[in-house]
Design a protein around this motif. Structure first.
Motif, PDB file in Angstrom:
ATOM      1  N   LEU A  97       2.799  -4.537  10.531  1.00 55.61           N
ATOM      2  CA  LEU A  97       2.938  -3.833   9.352  1.00 55.61           C
ATOM      3  C   LEU A  97       4.478  -3.809   8.717  1.00 55.61           C
ATOM      4  O   LEU A  97       5.392  -3.381   9.365  1.00 55.61           O
ATOM      5  N   ILE A  98       4.545  -4.029   7.466  1.00 49.96           N
ATOM      6  CA  ILE A  98       6.142  -4.119   6.761  1.00 49.96           C
ATOM      7  C   ILE A  98       5.902  -3.314   5.446  1.00 49.96           C
ATOM      8  O   ILE A  98       4.928  -2.695   5.138  1.00 49.96           O
ATOM      9  N   ALA A  99       7.202  -2.769   5.122  1.00 51.35           N
ATOM     10  CA  ALA A  99       7.358  -2.053   3.647  1.00 51.35           C
ATOM     11  C   ALA A  99       8.014  -3.115   2.614  1.00 51.35           C
ATOM     12  O   ALA A  99       9.276  -3.661   3.351  1.00 51.35           O
ATOM     13  N   ASP A 100       7.789  -3.061   1.601  1.00 44.82           N
ATOM     14  CA  ASP A 100       8.372  -4.042   0.502  1.00 44.82           C
ATOM     15  C   ASP A 100       9.580  -3.334   0.205  1.00 44.82           C
ATOM     16  O   ASP A 100      10.010  -2.246   0.654  1.00 44.82           O
ATOM     17  N   PRO A 101      10.348  -3.853  -0.790  1.00 47.15           N
ATOM     18  CA  PRO A 101      11.943  -3.011  -1.093  1.00 47.15           C
ATOM     19  C   PRO A 101      11.654  -1.755  -1.613  1.00 47.15           C
ATOM     20  O   PRO A 101      12.591  -0.860  -1.754  1.00 47.15           O
ATOM     21  N   ASP A 102      10.494  -1.354  -2.278  1.00 48.42           N
ATOM     22  CA  ASP A 102      10.045  -0.086  -2.893  1.00 48.42           C
ATOM     23  C   ASP A 102       9.341   0.767  -1.842  1.00 48.42           C
ATOM     24  O   ASP A 102       9.131   1.861  -2.163  1.00 48.42           O
ATOM     25  N   GLY A 103       9.177   0.417  -0.462  1.00 48.74           N
ATOM     26  CA  GLY A 103       8.700   1.251   0.565  1.00 48.74           C
ATOM     27  C   GLY A 103       7.090   1.087   0.257  1.00 48.74           C
ATOM     28  O   GLY A 103       6.461   2.003   1.365  1.00 48.74           O
ATOM     29  N   ASN A 104       6.589   0.116  -0.197  1.00 43.91           N
ATOM     30  CA  ASN A 104       5.109   0.019  -0.431  1.00 43.91           C
ATOM     31  C   ASN A 104       4.450  -0.781   0.934  1.00 43.91           C
ATOM     32  O   ASN A 104       5.308  -1.581   1.413  1.00 43.91           O
ATOM     33  N   LEU A 105       3.687  -0.323   1.736  1.00 46.98           N
ATOM     34  CA  LEU A 105       3.215  -0.697   3.054  1.00 46.98           C
ATOM     35  C   LEU A 105       2.452  -1.874   2.614  1.00 46.98           C
ATOM     36  O   LEU A 105       1.583  -1.731   1.994  1.00 46.98           O
ATOM     37  N   ILE A 106       2.757  -3.026   3.514  1.00 46.76           N
ATOM     38  CA  ILE A 106       1.926  -4.084   3.539  1.00 46.76           C
ATOM     39  C   ILE A 106       1.559  -4.657   5.010  1.00 46.76           C
ATOM     40  O   ILE A 106       2.448  -4.484   6.011  1.00 46.76           O
ATOM     41  N   GLU A 107       0.266  -4.730   5.215  1.00 47.86           N
ATOM     42  CA  GLU A 107      -0.267  -5.037   6.323  1.00 47.86           C
ATOM     43  C   GLU A 107      -0.436  -6.461   6.575  1.00 47.86           C
ATOM     44  O   GLU A 107      -0.980  -7.150   5.612  1.00 47.86           O
ATOM     45  N   ILE A 108       0.179  -7.014   7.389  1.00 44.98           N
ATOM     46  CA  ILE A 108      -0.168  -8.750   7.712  1.00 44.98           C
ATOM     47  C   ILE A 108      -1.158  -8.578   8.779  1.00 44.98           C
ATOM     48  O   ILE A 108      -0.980  -8.440   9.602  1.00 44.98           O
TER      49      ILE A 108
END
Length: 132
Positions: free
Chosen positions: A115-126
């Motif tokens: 799990l990461i967050a994009d530059p705006d803080g939105n969560l992205i599951e890989i």
């Protein structure tokens, strides 16, 4: 009549920076001339777009509340196929400016995820495909 989701739209604080991240780091195609307030990526299956947050009060006729920091209200999930691809994609995303939430791990429901967050803080599951 059946209803289906047609588009996911993110309301973003810095449209050029977010377009750059999703184009150059995530790898989505876009034909965008750099003029806001709207950008739409080419994506098979569901449309994916972004709209500048600063334009929302005029669009909505009221001022919305916006998340700060990590946005825990939703996630975007990316399927990268083979479990080993989770690790390489995670590393690429971090090198491209994503924030680490948790590193790659094997989940009890038989997939590998990170799990990461994009530059705006939105969560992205890989995530990988499920395995037996």
């Amino acid at each position: 009549m059946s209803i289906k989701f047609d588009m996911i739209g993110l309301f973003v604080s810095d449209l050029p920076r977010m377009v750059e991240f999703y184009r150059d780091v995530v790898g989505l195609e876009i034909e965008w001339d750099g003029n806001g307030p709207y950008a739409e990526f080419k994506h098979e299956g569901i449309r994916f777009s972004m709209f500048e947050r600063k334009q929302l009060p005029d669009l909505l006729g009221q001022t919305p509340s916006l998340p700060t920091g990590i946005n825990g209200s939703f996630e975007l999930a990316l399927n990268v196929g083979e479990p080993k691809n989770v690790d390489s994609t995670f590393s690429k995303m971090l090198e491209g400016g994503a924030l680490e939430i948790y590193p790659p791990r094997n989940e009890p429901w038989k997939l590998r995820s990170a799990l990461i967050a994009d530059p705006d803080g939105n969560l992205i599951e890989i995530a990988s495909d499920f395995w037996e």
